[in-house]
Design an enzyme around this catalytic site. Structure first.
Site, PDB file in Angstrom:
ATOM      1  N   PRO A  85       0.819  -1.215   0.000  1.00  0.00           N
ATOM      2  CA  PRO A  85       0.000   0.000   0.000  1.00  0.00           C
ATOM      3  C   PRO A  85       0.855   1.268   0.000  1.00  0.00           C
ATOM      4  O   PRO A  85       1.899   1.307   0.654  1.00  0.00           O
ATOM      5  CB  PRO A  85      -0.780  -0.114   1.315  1.00  0.00           C
ATOM      6  N   CYS A  95       2.256  29.532 -15.586  1.00  0.00           N
ATOM      7  CA  CYS A  95       1.711  29.904 -16.885  1.00  0.00           C
ATOM      8  C   CYS A  95       1.276  28.678 -17.673  1.00  0.00           C
ATOM      9  O   CYS A  95       1.927  28.274 -18.641  1.00  0.00           O
ATOM     10  CB  CYS A  95       2.731  30.733 -17.658  1.00  0.00           C
ATOM     11  N   TYR A 151       1.632  11.023  -3.494  1.00  0.00           N
ATOM     12  CA  TYR A 151       1.810  11.467  -4.883  1.00  0.00           C
ATOM     13  C   TYR A 151       1.744  12.993  -4.988  1.00  0.00           C
ATOM     14  O   TYR A 151       1.360  13.538  -6.013  1.00  0.00           O
ATOM     15  CB  TYR A 151       0.796  10.779  -5.821  1.00  0.00           C
TER      16      TYR A 151
HETATM   17  C1  LIG Z   1       2.211   2.507  -7.185  1.00  0.00           C
HETATM   18  C2  LIG Z   1       2.342   1.101  -6.808  1.00  0.00           C
HETATM   19  C3  LIG Z   1       1.871   0.656  -5.569  1.00  0.00           C
HETATM   20  C4  LIG Z   1       1.147   1.547  -4.600  1.00  0.00           C
HETATM   21  O1  LIG Z   1      -0.089   1.923  -5.089  1.00  0.00           O
HETATM   22  P1  LIG Z   1      -1.108   2.702  -4.137  1.00  0.00           P
HETATM   23  O2  LIG Z   1      -2.297   2.902  -4.975  1.00  0.00           O
HETATM   24  O3  LIG Z   1      -0.459   3.960  -3.738  1.00  0.00           O
HETATM   25  O4  LIG Z   1      -1.388   1.811  -2.985  1.00  0.00           O
HETATM   26  C5  LIG Z   1       2.076  -0.664  -5.239  1.00  0.00           C
HETATM   27  N1  LIG Z   1       2.714  -1.513  -6.088  1.00  0.00           N
HETATM   28  C6  LIG Z   1       3.172  -1.111  -7.279  1.00  0.00           C
HETATM   29  C7  LIG Z   1       3.862  -2.076  -8.151  1.00  0.00           C
HETATM   30  C8  LIG Z   1       3.001   0.192  -7.681  1.00  0.00           C
HETATM   31  O5  LIG Z   1       3.450   0.585  -8.875  1.00  0.00           O
END
Ligand SMILES: *Cc1c(COP(=O)(O)O)cnc(C)c1O
Length: 425
Positions: free
Chosen positions: A276, A346, A375
């Site tokens: 996660p 801009c 993010y």
């Molecule tokens: C981005 C990503 C995650 C995390 O995703 P979330 O939506 O932030 O939980 C887990 N595993 C992989 C391979 C990812 O690219």
């Protein structure tokens, strides 16, 4: 659940007023709540406590060293997607055994660094990567532990730019070919098959797509074992969403997610690796900025702030919704009026919110963009030569700047003239 609330008429992160941070640090800034990060990690980890598991926090969501330190001290492992992220993990002395490495474009150099650090597993995303990893591992006299990211061909029904588990997405190998690729992997020197891996997308707020994908993975594990390939773990990826809106996007509680995982995969007797990111960091952070002007044109109101798309790109990149809250608590009967909250960059796409009903805001007021902990800062930049946004970690009544603002002079100093160019005298 988070720890951002109005106290005495001012929005606080835990016990610290965001107005006080603004006074001391200036705007814009990100503020993270340690209590929120802790709670999210612990609730998620506890949901899996009955079964062998490792929660590998997907650090691409928020990779500030202070955030990683907090989470790894609580027992989190890490999911990395680059050599740079490995460097962040190594700087905190996170053992390789607690790191998994995802991503479609691992270079030789990144593979070497990860093998050198003894990482727990490479999540391999293609056949060419598998072969290259076999060669690199052999050159180093090592064996690379792998799982293969299988694309279960499930549509997570999320935004186009964060949907990853369909046939046409660039990630993983197809479900149809998985058995064949595993047989190939099992026969390759320098490769040790350890598990299976998937990640179907991000900001998923229902269990159904996960359940469909996990069902396919369970069938795959059974077939692989029948073929004599030992599978010790299933990596479930990340993807559980957070309530950006708070009405139609409320994700299932971690306990329900874990119970479903156990229902679908429990009979396999595997270790669960879960990755996660957003779920841990998303609503543990806010982005705070200041109103520079309020402009009214042809019936349109623009709240022009010092929050640029270079600070938070999610609204324009993913059409993401973030609540905007005035830091000074509005009166309960304050009239709402429609406005766009925009930045100074801009670009037409430079906005935090569009056509939003907001209480009155005036020049100098502070606003908080909520649920910006994932993010957000990781995608910030210096477009328009805007200072790199600082990050602050709050714990109780304390706060600390955990990434200082990179100011214009420091940004300019990164550029060099070519040797044949002379400065004007
Ligand atoms: C981005 C990503 C995650 C995390 O995703 P979330 O939506 O932030 O939980 C887990 N595993 C992989 C391979 C990812 O690219």
């Amino acid at each position: 659940m988070d720890f951002f609330d109005y106290k005495d008429g001012v929005l606080h992160a835990e016990d610290v007023s965001l107005a006080r941070i603004a006074d001391e640090v200036g705007t814009p800034f990100y503020a993270y709540s340690a209590a929120t990060l802790t709670r999210h990690f612990q609730v998620f980890d506890a949901a899996f406590s009955k079964w062998p598991h490792l929660v590998c926090y997907a650090m691409k969501a928020n990779s500030n060293q202070a955030v990683l330190k907090l989470l790894t001290d609580l027992g989190a492992g890490l999911d990395i997607v680059s050599g740079g992220e490995l460097a962040r993990a190594k700087a905190l002395e996170v053992p390789g055994g607690r790191i998994v490495f995802s991503g479609v474009g691992k270079t030789d150099e990144e593979m070497r660094a990860a093998l050198d650090h003894g990482i727990r597993c490479f999540n391999v995303e293609s056949v060419p990567e598998l072969h290259r990893l076999s060669e690199v591992a052999q050159e180093m006299g090592k064996t690379a532990p792998v799982s293969i990211r299988v694309n279960p061909d499930v549509d997570a029904g999320t935004h186009e730019k964060i949907n990853t588990g369909r046939k046409a997405d660039k990630f993983g190998i197809s479900y149809a070919r998985a058995r064949q690729v595993y047989a190939e992997a099992a026969a390759l020197p320098g490769i040790a098959v350890r598990g299976v891996d998937m990640h179907i997308g991000s900001q998923i707020t229902t269990l159904a797509p996960f359940e469909a994908a996990f069902g396919r993975m369970a069938a795959l594990v059974e077939d692989l074992r029948k073929a004599g390939i030992a599978i010790r773990h299933v990596d479930l990826g990340g993807g559980l969403g957070v309530p950006y809106h708070g009405d139609n996007d409320i994700p299932p509680p971690p306990e329900e997610y874990a119970a479903m995982v156990e229902r679908v995969l429990g009979s396999l007797d595997v270790e669960y690796v879960i990755e996660p990111g957003r779920l841990i960091a998303g609503n543990a952070g806010v982005l705070v900025g200041r109103v520079i002007y309020v402009k009214r044109e042809e019936g349109h109101t623009f709240i022009i702030t010092d929050l640029g798309m270079n600070d938070l790109i999610r609204p324009t990149l993913y059409e993401a919704f973030h609540h905007i809250r005035p830091v000074k608590e509005p009166a309960p009967d304050a009239p709402l009026a429609q406005a766009d909250v925009v930045g100074p960059v801009c670009e037409t796409g430079d906005y935090m919110a569009r056509a939003r009903m907001l209480p009155p805001l005036a020049r100098g007021d502070l606003v908080a963009v909520m649920t910006a902990g994932a993010y957000g800062a990781v995608q910030s930049g210096t477009y328009n030569t805007r200072p790199l946004v600082p990050e602050v970690l709050v714990r109780g009544g304390d706060f600390a700047v955990v990434r200082p603002r990179l100011d214009a002079e420091q940004i300019v100093a990164l550029d060099k003239l070519a040797p044949w160019q002379v400065r004007n005298p």
